[in-house]
Design a protein around this motif. Structure first.
Motif, short mmCIF file in Angstrom:
data_model
loop_
_atom_site.label_atom_id
_atom_site.label_comp_id
_atom_site.label_asym_id
_atom_site.label_seq_id
_atom_site.Cartn_x
_atom_site.Cartn_y
_atom_site.Cartn_z
N THR A 128 0.72 -1.29 -0.13
CA THR A 128 -0.12 0.36 -0.36
C THR A 128 0.83 0.88 -0.30
N LEU A 129 0.30 2.01 -0.64
CA LEU A 129 1.21 3.24 -0.58
C LEU A 129 -0.02 4.40 -0.90
N GLY A 130 0.29 5.16 0.76
CA GLY A 130 -0.51 6.03 0.98
C GLY A 130 -0.34 7.72 0.52
N HIS A 143 6.89 -7.16 -2.12
CA HIS A 143 5.29 -7.21 -0.83
C HIS A 143 5.05 -6.75 0.68
N HIS A 144 3.05 -6.72 0.45
CA HIS A 144 3.51 -6.77 1.95
C HIS A 144 3.76 -5.24 2.70
N THR A 145 4.19 -4.42 1.88
CA THR A 145 4.78 -3.44 2.85
C THR A 145 3.86 -2.39 2.17
N LYS A 146 3.65 -1.20 3.62
CA LYS A 146 3.20 -0.21 3.96
C LYS A 146 3.66 1.60 3.97
N ILE A 147 3.63 2.34 3.39
CA ILE A 147 4.58 3.84 2.71
C ILE A 147 3.56 4.19 2.85
N GLY A 148 3.81 5.73 4.33
CA GLY A 148 3.04 6.14 5.56
C GLY A 148 2.63 7.95 3.78
N ALA A 149 1.76 8.22 4.15
CA ALA A 149 1.28 9.21 3.80
C ALA A 149 2.57 10.85 3.76
N ASN A 162 7.19 -7.39 4.10
CA ASN A 162 6.54 -7.18 5.58
C ASN A 162 6.79 -5.45 5.53
N CYS A 163 7.94 -4.58 5.12
CA CYS A 163 7.70 -3.70 6.07
C CYS A 163 6.68 -2.43 5.80
N ASN A 164 6.90 -1.62 7.23
CA ASN A 164 5.92 -0.41 8.05
C ASN A 164 6.70 1.01 7.48
N ILE A 165 7.02 1.46 6.64
CA ILE A 165 7.56 2.86 6.46
C ILE A 165 6.81 3.52 6.95
N GLY A 166 6.17 4.10 8.00
CA GLY A 166 5.47 5.40 8.53
C GLY A 166 5.01 7.02 7.75
N SER A 167 4.56 7.87 8.01
CA SER A 167 4.20 8.85 7.31
C SER A 167 5.44 10.34 7.39
N VAL A 177 16.28 -1.48 3.36
CA VAL A 177 15.53 -1.57 3.75
C VAL A 177 15.14 -3.53 4.24
N ILE A 178 15.99 -3.64 5.65
CA ILE A 178 15.49 -5.41 5.48
C ILE A 178 14.21 -5.52 5.62
N ASP A 179 14.26 -6.72 5.55
CA ASP A 179 12.09 -7.70 5.34
C ASP A 179 12.16 -6.80 6.63
N GLY A 180 11.27 -6.79 7.27
CA GLY A 180 10.03 -6.77 8.30
C GLY A 180 10.58 -5.67 9.36
N VAL A 181 11.29 -4.42 8.97
CA VAL A 181 11.63 -3.23 9.71
C VAL A 181 10.29 -1.95 9.67
N THR A 182 10.52 -1.98 10.21
CA THR A 182 9.19 -0.34 11.03
C THR A 182 10.76 1.00 10.93
N ILE A 183 10.10 2.13 10.21
CA ILE A 183 10.78 2.81 10.14
C ILE A 183 9.09 4.42 10.59
N GLY A 184 9.79 4.75 11.74
CA GLY A 184 8.33 5.84 12.87
C GLY A 184 8.64 7.15 11.94
#
Length: 220
Positions: A128-130, A143-149, A162-167, A177-184
């Motif tokens: 998902t690209l915000g 895959h299965h990675t979220k990009i914030g607004a 499987n990463c979660n990149i914040g807004s 960015v390695i698999d599964g990492v979250t960036i605030g």
């Protein structure tokens, strides 16, 4: 002309600086879908006496007359572009999503309004690209990675699955960015950073592996 052929959607571009020229050049290949009609300036009214790429520059207080016919795109690189975009959305403007035809984007990935994907990107499925997020040239998104607004990912970055990149995040050119990492939210990585663990919000990270260089740093 056959009646089932649609005319290009007319666009206004927020911003009248160097990156505006880059976007005009990058996406002229979409002229069958979009027509760039004018650029919008909100800092120096004297710039409205100039042109950018042969297009007129109009003052931001004069855009209301375009509302019935035009969509917008934003050519501001800063993640603080949210304020101006939100002002325009409050007026009733909607924002186009631009994907360069040389990029490969899975049909199972969701692109929000205002997303811009430059040339030669690869975006895997179920991501998902915000709103108003941006991928520079040759970005690879897993895959299965979220990009914030309002997040900006600079050219050549690689974001695994499987990463979660914040807004309002900025990932510098060549960041990995390695698999599964979250960036605030609001975090920034320097060019070439290798991120192998979570990064908290509003910090500057750099190095291989990434370490925090400054706190209370972003968004930028």
């Amino acid at each position: 002309m056959p009646s089932d052929l649609k005319s290009p959607t007319p666009l206004l571009m927020l911003g009248a600086r160097a990156y505006s020229e880059v976007l005009l050049d990058m996406f002229e290949c979409l002229s069958d879908q979009y027509s760039f009609d004018a650029l919008v300036e909100n800092q120096d009214r004297a710039n409205c006496d100039t042109t950018v790429g042969d297009l007129p520059v109009i003052w931001h207080e004069d855009v209301a007359s375009y509302l019935p016919t035009h969509k917008m795109v934003c050519a501001l690189g800063t993640t603080l572009r949210n304020k101006w975009i939100e002002e325009c959305e409050a007026m009733g403007f909607s924002f186009a999503t631009l994907v360069h035809p040389s990029s490969v984007v899975s049909k199972r990935t969701a692109l929000s309004d205002g997303v811009i994907i430059d040339a030669a990107c690869v975006v895997a499925g179920y991501s998902t690209l915000g709103p108003h997020s941006r991928l520079g040239r040759r970005v690879s998104l897993g895959h299965h990675t979220k990009i914030g607004a309002y997040t900006t990912i600079h050219p050549g970055a690689v974001i695994s699955g499987n990463c979660n990149i914040g807004s309002q995040v900025v990932l510098g050119s060549g960041t990995v960015v390695i698999d599964g990492v979250t960036i605030g939210d609001g975090a920034v990585t320097a060019a070439g950073t290798i991120v192998n663990k979570d990064i908290p919000p509003r910090v500057l990270a750099a190095g291989n592996p990434a370490s925090i260089k400054r706190e209370d740093y972003g968004p930028r």
